[in-house]
Design an enzyme around this catalytic site. Structure first.
Site, PDB file in Angstrom:
ATOM      1  CG  HIS A 212      -0.957  -8.709   1.905  1.00  0.00           C
ATOM      2  ND1 HIS A 212      -1.014  -9.720   1.627  1.00  0.00           N
ATOM      3  CD2 HIS A 212      -0.713  -7.866   0.981  1.00  0.00           C
ATOM      4  CE1 HIS A 212      -1.434  -9.640   0.090  1.00  0.00           C
ATOM      5  NE2 HIS A 212      -1.349  -8.430  -0.224  1.00  0.00           N
TER       6      HIS A 212
HETATM    7  C1  UD1 Z   1       2.217  -4.362  -1.555  1.00  0.00           C
HETATM    8  C2  UD1 Z   1       1.458  -3.819  -2.699  1.00  0.00           C
HETATM    9  C3  UD1 Z   1       0.178  -4.971  -2.454  1.00  0.00           C
HETATM   10  C4  UD1 Z   1       0.534  -6.079  -2.629  1.00  0.00           C
HETATM   11  C5  UD1 Z   1       1.609  -6.542  -1.895  1.00  0.00           C
HETATM   12  C6  UD1 Z   1       2.198  -7.951  -1.973  1.00  0.00           C
HETATM   13  C7  UD1 Z   1       1.096  -1.517  -2.934  1.00  0.00           C
HETATM   14  C8  UD1 Z   1       0.070  -0.219  -2.699  1.00  0.00           C
HETATM   15  N1  UD1 Z   1       0.677  -2.527  -2.406  1.00  0.00           N
HETATM   16  O1  UD1 Z   1       1.741  -4.273  -0.153  1.00  0.00           O
HETATM   17  O2  UD1 Z   1      -0.841  -4.488  -3.707  1.00  0.00           O
HETATM   18  O3  UD1 Z   1      -0.535  -7.029  -2.585  1.00  0.00           O
HETATM   19  O4  UD1 Z   1       2.611  -5.610  -1.752  1.00  0.00           O
HETATM   20  O5  UD1 Z   1       2.739  -8.411  -0.837  1.00  0.00           O
HETATM   21  O6  UD1 Z   1       1.964  -1.353  -3.788  1.00  0.00           O
HETATM   22  N2  UD1 Z   1       8.355  -4.448   4.292  1.00  0.00           N
HETATM   23  C9  UD1 Z   1       9.251  -5.006   4.601  1.00  0.00           C
HETATM   24  N3  UD1 Z   1       9.981  -5.650   3.793  1.00  0.00           N
HETATM   25  C10 UD1 Z   1       9.786  -5.898   2.474  1.00  0.00           C
HETATM   26  C11 UD1 Z   1       8.591  -4.974   1.940  1.00  0.00           C
HETATM   27  C12 UD1 Z   1       7.950  -4.475   2.713  1.00  0.00           C
HETATM   28  O7  UD1 Z   1       9.413  -5.107   5.834  1.00  0.00           O
HETATM   29  O8  UD1 Z   1      10.497  -6.466   1.745  1.00  0.00           O
HETATM   30  C13 UD1 Z   1       7.419  -3.812   5.102  1.00  0.00           C
HETATM   31  C14 UD1 Z   1       7.711  -2.257   5.350  1.00  0.00           C
HETATM   32  O9  UD1 Z   1       7.387  -1.900   6.739  1.00  0.00           O
HETATM   33  C15 UD1 Z   1       6.639  -1.589   4.740  1.00  0.00           C
HETATM   34  C16 UD1 Z   1       5.398  -2.701   4.627  1.00  0.00           C
HETATM   35  O10 UD1 Z   1       5.974  -3.811   4.632  1.00  0.00           O
HETATM   36  O11 UD1 Z   1       6.312  -0.343   4.850  1.00  0.00           O
HETATM   37  C17 UD1 Z   1       4.464  -2.436   3.218  1.00  0.00           C
HETATM   38  O12 UD1 Z   1       5.168  -2.689   2.202  1.00  0.00           O
HETATM   39  P1  UD1 Z   1       4.591  -2.008   0.777  1.00  0.00           P
HETATM   40  O13 UD1 Z   1       5.264  -2.469  -0.253  1.00  0.00           O
HETATM   41  O14 UD1 Z   1       4.348  -0.679   0.885  1.00  0.00           O
HETATM   42  O15 UD1 Z   1       3.045  -2.597   0.919  1.00  0.00           O
HETATM   43  P2  UD1 Z   1       2.357  -4.009   0.935  1.00  0.00           P
HETATM   44  O16 UD1 Z   1       1.587  -4.221   2.023  1.00  0.00           O
HETATM   45  O17 UD1 Z   1       3.905  -5.122   0.916  1.00  0.00           O
HETATM   46  N1  UDP Z   2       3.476 -16.327  -1.837  1.00  0.00           N
HETATM   47  C1  UDP Z   2       4.717 -16.740  -1.548  1.00  0.00           C
HETATM   48  N2  UDP Z   2       5.044 -16.896  -0.174  1.00  0.00           N
HETATM   49  C2  UDP Z   2       4.347 -16.576   0.840  1.00  0.00           C
HETATM   50  C3  UDP Z   2       3.047 -16.001   0.467  1.00  0.00           C
HETATM   51  C4  UDP Z   2       2.688 -15.812  -0.635  1.00  0.00           C
HETATM   52  O1  UDP Z   2       5.445 -17.295  -2.488  1.00  0.00           O
HETATM   53  O2  UDP Z   2       4.778 -16.666   2.038  1.00  0.00           O
HETATM   54  C5  UDP Z   2       3.243 -15.969  -3.322  1.00  0.00           C
HETATM   55  C6  UDP Z   2       1.692 -16.737  -3.703  1.00  0.00           C
HETATM   56  O3  UDP Z   2       1.713 -17.994  -4.005  1.00  0.00           O
HETATM   57  C7  UDP Z   2       1.353 -15.871  -4.767  1.00  0.00           C
HETATM   58  C8  UDP Z   2       1.836 -14.610  -4.440  1.00  0.00           C
HETATM   59  O4  UDP Z   2       2.905 -14.785  -3.358  1.00  0.00           O
HETATM   60  O5  UDP Z   2       2.098 -16.304  -6.198  1.00  0.00           O
HETATM   61  C9  UDP Z   2       0.830 -13.574  -3.960  1.00  0.00           C
HETATM   62  O6  UDP Z   2       1.616 -12.568  -3.199  1.00  0.00           O
HETATM   63  P1  UDP Z   2       0.759 -11.454  -2.343  1.00  0.00           P
HETATM   64  O7  UDP Z   2      -0.119 -12.170  -1.536  1.00  0.00           O
HETATM   65  O8  UDP Z   2       1.831 -10.879  -1.488  1.00  0.00           O
HETATM   66  O9  UDP Z   2       0.281 -10.276  -3.150  1.00  0.00           O
HETATM   67  P2  UDP Z   2      -1.440 -10.059  -3.862  1.00  0.00           P
HETATM   68  O10 UDP Z   2      -1.601 -11.246  -4.596  1.00  0.00           O
HETATM   69  O11 UDP Z   2      -2.221 -10.025  -2.852  1.00  0.00           O
HETATM   70  O12 UDP Z   2      -1.169  -8.898  -4.590  1.00  0.00           O
END
Ligand code: UD1
Ligand code: UDP
Length: 388
Positions: A212
């Site tokens: 991601h």
């Molecule tokens: C965010 C965090 C990242 C973290 C990740 C974990 C920041 C800058 N990024 O990234 O550090 O590793 O979460 O997963 O804070 N979206 C949905 N549904 C949701 C959430 C997001 O559809 O419930 C989609 C939307 O299109 C959104 C995109 O995902 O624009 C990105 O979501 P966002 O929270 O901005 O960043 P992440 O890539 O999820």
């Molecule tokens: N995780 C989960 N379901 C998924 C993918 C990840 O429960 O489908 C959990 C994973 O075990 C870990 C956390 O989500 O505990 C990590 O989140 P993510 O990779 O979204 O964010 P990051 O750690 O990179 O910020």
């Protein structure tokens, strides 16, 4: 004015998927201890049922006291919306402590609000650095750690990074890695869960994939290289890939989704809840990921982790654990090594032991006891004079 609660209010901030497994153990430990009037604040950065509600359910978290409902947006929009929504809550309740976790946009936004209101902030998972400012999280970590009052680190590299940035040792406390507290709290459910079998996978006979990071999934050429590399690995090892919403959106937009869906050996699914996901990981032969948290969980579980990134803010998972940085070009070779057992076993780093939440609560209570009853005039905090 009489206070409704004689206990100091503590806000615990949850926002996005990786936050929930850091917040939950601390929440449970705070409730069991009872010193603080702990209140859960969900900013709503993640909002899909499988990115948020599933984790509240799996981790035994209650409905948040406050749900700010900020949703998605550009970095500025999201950060600003969290600030706008949290400021009135913080102003009304004036928490004695606000605990922020991780490195997402909500983490830095809440810290900024507290710093300007003169409210004490504690950062759980402080000090991690990738030294790569193209990562949005690195900016969030730097700003949060400059502003937060108390910095709880997971590992010695965190302490060292903070000291190198000139942060006083008295603000730093190594509490360990709280993610693994969640694993230990849910271990029985994870072991009893049958997700990998339901998906038709054999124990240690498959790999788990998550991607991601914007650097991997926002650029069509980079994502196409990754899709091709995953298809090559899947020719030898079935891969299960719960697809993050950012990644699904981009795979669709770049016309890559069907290539991945039809690649033999690749099984795509929606993101899964914590218990199901850890059931998949703990029975896997390896993980291929760019996640921060999964680098740590695989080290804890002694499972080879192939991290598709040029750097990591969690170097201890490489120096002491099972993590290796890989590229799309060497992914097949490295996966082959992991499958042959040509991979380091590593060891669990110090204080990655399921006891971090207890250390956090003890740290807060020490801080509470050390506070002078009179607040300095430049800190407009209403620190309760009736503290225990
Ligand atoms: C965010 C965090 C990242 C973290 C990740 C974990 C920041 C800058 N990024 O990234 O550090 O590793 O979460 O997963 O804070 N979206 C949905 N549904 C949701 C959430 C997001 O559809 O419930 C989609 C939307 O299109 C959104 C995109 O995902 O624009 C990105 O979501 P966002 O929270 O901005 O960043 P992440 O890539 O999820
Ligand atoms: N995780 C989960 N379901 C998924 C993918 C990840 O429960 O489908 C959990 C994973 O075990 C870990 C956390 O989500 O505990 C990590 O989140 P993510 O990779 O979204 O964010 P990051 O750690 O990179 O910020």
């Amino acid at each position: 004015m009489p206070r409704l609660s004689t206990r100091p209010i503590l806000h615990l901030i949850a926002a996005a998927r990786p936050n929930f497994m850091k917040v939950a153990p601390l929440w449970h430990a705070l409730v069991a201890d009872g010193t603080f009037d702990a209140r859960l604040v969900h900013t709503g950065q993640h909002y899909d049922a499988n990115m948020s509600d599933a984790f509240f359910r799996d981790l035994g978290l209650p409905e948040p006291h406050h749900h700010l409902g900020v949703g998605s947006g550009s970095h500025a929009e999201q950060t600003a919306r969290v600030m706008l929504a949290y400021e009135p809550v913080a102003t009304a309740e004036r928490p004695a402590f606000t605990v922020v976790v991780g490195d997402v946009n909500s983490t830095v936004a809440v810290t900024l609000v507290c710093a300007k209101l003169g409210l004490r902030t504690v950062h759980l998972e402080a000090g991690l650095r990738s030294f790569d400012r193209t990562m949005p999280e690195e900016i969030n970590r730097l700003v949060t750690d400059v502003l937060a009052d108390l910095l709880w680190t997971p590992s010695p590299d965190g302490d060292e990074n903070l000291r190198n940035e000139g942060i006083l040792a008295e603000r730093i406390e190594r509490v360990g890695n709280i993610m693994l507290d969640s694993y230990e709290l849910q271990r029985a459910h994870i072991e009893a869960d049958g997700t990998f079998r339901r998906l038709g996978l054999a124990p240690k006979g498959y790999g788990v994939v998550t991607l991601h990071r914007p650097s991997n999934v926002d650029d069509p050429a980079a994502l196409a290289r990754l899709v091709a590399a995953l298809a090559r690995v899947a020719a030898d090892l079935p891969l299960v890939f719960p697809v993050h919403p950012r990644t699904r959106k981009n795979l669709t937009e770049f016309g890559l989704l069907s290539r991945l869906e039809t690649a033999p050996g690749v099984q795509l699914c929606e993101p899964v809840g914590y218990v199901q996901f850890m059931n998949l990981v703990s029975n896997a032969a390896l993980c291929i990921t760019d996640s921060g948290g999964i680098q740590e969980e695989t080290t804890y579980l002694d499972i080879p982790c192939l991290t598709l990134r040029p750097n990591t803010e969690r170097p201890i998972t490489v120096t002491e654990g099972t993590n290796r940085l890989v590229t799309p070009e060497n992914l097949v070779t490295e996966a082959g090594k992991a499958l042959r057992g040509d991979w380091p076993h590593g060891r669990r780093p110090d204080r990655w032991d399921g006891q971090t939440a207890a250390r956090c609560v003890a740290s807060l209570k020490r801080w509470l006891a050390d506070q002078p009853s009179d607040q300095p005039s430049d800190r407009p905090s209403d620190w309760p004079s009736d503290r225990p």
